[in-house]
Design an enzyme around this catalytic site. Sequence first.
Site, PDB file in Angstrom:
ATOM      1  N   LYS A 169       0.855  -1.185   0.000  1.00  0.00           N
ATOM      2  CA  LYS A 169       0.000   0.000   0.000  1.00  0.00           C
ATOM      3  C   LYS A 169       0.893   1.238   0.000  1.00  0.00           C
ATOM      4  CE  LYS A 169      -1.600   2.825   2.759  1.00  0.00           C
ATOM      5  NZ  LYS A 169      -1.406   4.045   1.933  1.00  0.00           N
ATOM      6  N   GLU A 244      10.713   1.180   9.827  1.00  0.00           N
ATOM      7  CA  GLU A 244      11.676   2.279   9.621  1.00  0.00           C
ATOM      8  C   GLU A 244      10.931   3.551   9.965  1.00  0.00           C
ATOM      9  OE1 GLU A 244      14.719   1.923   8.883  1.00  0.00           O
ATOM     10  OE2 GLU A 244      14.843  -0.061   7.982  1.00  0.00           O
ATOM     11  N   CYS A 278      13.960  10.925   6.576  1.00  0.00           N
ATOM     12  CA  CYS A 278      14.124  10.580   7.992  1.00  0.00           C
ATOM     13  C   CYS A 278      15.580  10.565   8.404  1.00  0.00           C
ATOM     14  CB  CYS A 278      13.437   9.254   8.295  1.00  0.00           C
ATOM     15  SG  CYS A 278      13.864   8.003   7.110  1.00  0.00           S
ATOM     16  N   GLU A 373      11.024  16.212  14.906  1.00  0.00           N
ATOM     17  CA  GLU A 373      11.540  16.146  13.539  1.00  0.00           C
ATOM     18  C   GLU A 373      10.853  17.247  12.714  1.00  0.00           C
ATOM     19  OE1 GLU A 373      10.612  12.340  11.821  1.00  0.00           O
ATOM     20  OE2 GLU A 373      12.371  12.369  10.532  1.00  0.00           O
TER      21      GLU A 373
END
Length: 469
Positions: A169, A244, A278, A373
């Site tokens: 997906k 991850e 990331c 972040e």
Amino acid sequence: MKMLIGGSFVGEGLSTINVFNPATGEKVGTAPDGGENEAKAAIDEAYSAFKTWSKKTANERSKALMSWFRKIEEATEELAELMTKEQGKPLKEAKGEIGYANSFIEWYAEEGKRIYGETIPASAANKRIFVQRQAVGVVAAITPWNFPAAMITRKVAPALAAGCTVVVKPAEQTPLTALRLGELAIEAGIPSGVINIVTGDAKTIAEVWQEDSRVRKLTFTGSTEVGKILMEGASKTMKKISLELGGQAPFIVMDDADLDAAVSHFIASKYRNAGQTCVCANRIYVHEDVVDAFSEKAKAAVSELKVGNGLEEGVDLGPLIDEDAVKKVQEHIEDAKDKGAEVVYGGAEADGQFIGPTVLRGVTEEMKCMREETFGPLAPISTFKTEEEVIERANGTPFGLAAYLFTRDIGKAVRLSEELEFGIVGINDGLPSVPQAPFGGFKESGLGREGGHHGMDEFLEVKYISLAF
Ligand code: ADP
């Protein structure tokens, strides 16, 4: 475009998800809004295809993967343009991503031939111990929008090479690159049902996949928040998982660093994909003795970066993925300024989804940009005095994906790289990602590794065979 289920392109009659160009707001295309039925049909097909795909020889699977590799290579220009249109990254970066994505297919096509076992001395003369590694079964992969191609191949290539079949997906913002990769897989002769791609509501599809015991492995790249939901869901049927998740990468510049090299790696690491990766440098720690020189050089380099539509020649930073992403960057800049940070370059001004690069100085740990972040083109520079201090501050986060360290002192490089609680440490290297090395995080940055032989292990079960005669 259509979904790919069991070798057929389906989705006729379903409502659609519109995909917009973040640079222009124009509609780029549509993907079907699939749900429970499609999610389940994809598992049926993957489960059935597993019976034959897992029995093929490693050489046969390698040949099929290499013909997919060649199709993707031939379609690089077209795929890159599609990616830039739906995701926003500059065309040169999109081409780079297609090459990077394809490098996983090539590497795992070879590595699949080296899924070795073991023999172990037995405890009786009439017994033998064999250890075999075999494909885990149907794999569900859920991927993000920031790398629309690479996050798919980094999962699908090792899965297929191991003998698994997949249901994928892609992110709702970037399904078109994924669907095109699926079309190319069929053209390349990857058998029906081996790769299935379902688009639609993430939660609905993921829940079907989590609950179905035929799915034996879940692999995900995205936020830590969603990663935790999926980990919980996978526990219902005890699936293997790889996650991850988010990062909060420190970029440490010691007083003996080659500052020109450090700045050029800083630009590459921080501003790639407009800061939306990331592993982007997120917290810039510079030794107090070199902070003036580093900031000046960083300012000069950043001022050369061109912001614009990624399809235009010479553009270095495209738009951010959506308005919320822009707001988050602005909020982090304003918060840091309110708490006393100094603007070296840029600022919170945005033009639609375009926001230019910003460099701040005098940043402290309590500012939001050091704790969350940012996922955008903001570089907060903070100073430190000692090795102990910078290690403690760098490790003082729940995340542990990538860290960068710039020094010419080999002793410092060894000491600090061992102290850093991160899965990836780039020493004088801002771009460490390659297909043959294990990519993944410590702490809340995730579980498992992608890339290299570690990435293959994620799709294999270990079987101990005890033979008496
Ligand atoms: P990002 O902040 O990068 O969009 P997300 O974790 O929200 O990160 O998204 C990564 C992927 O996870 C996307 O494919 C998205 O559709 C999917 N996703 C989002 N929410 C859920 C959920 N509740 N369950 C399963 N998948 C989800």
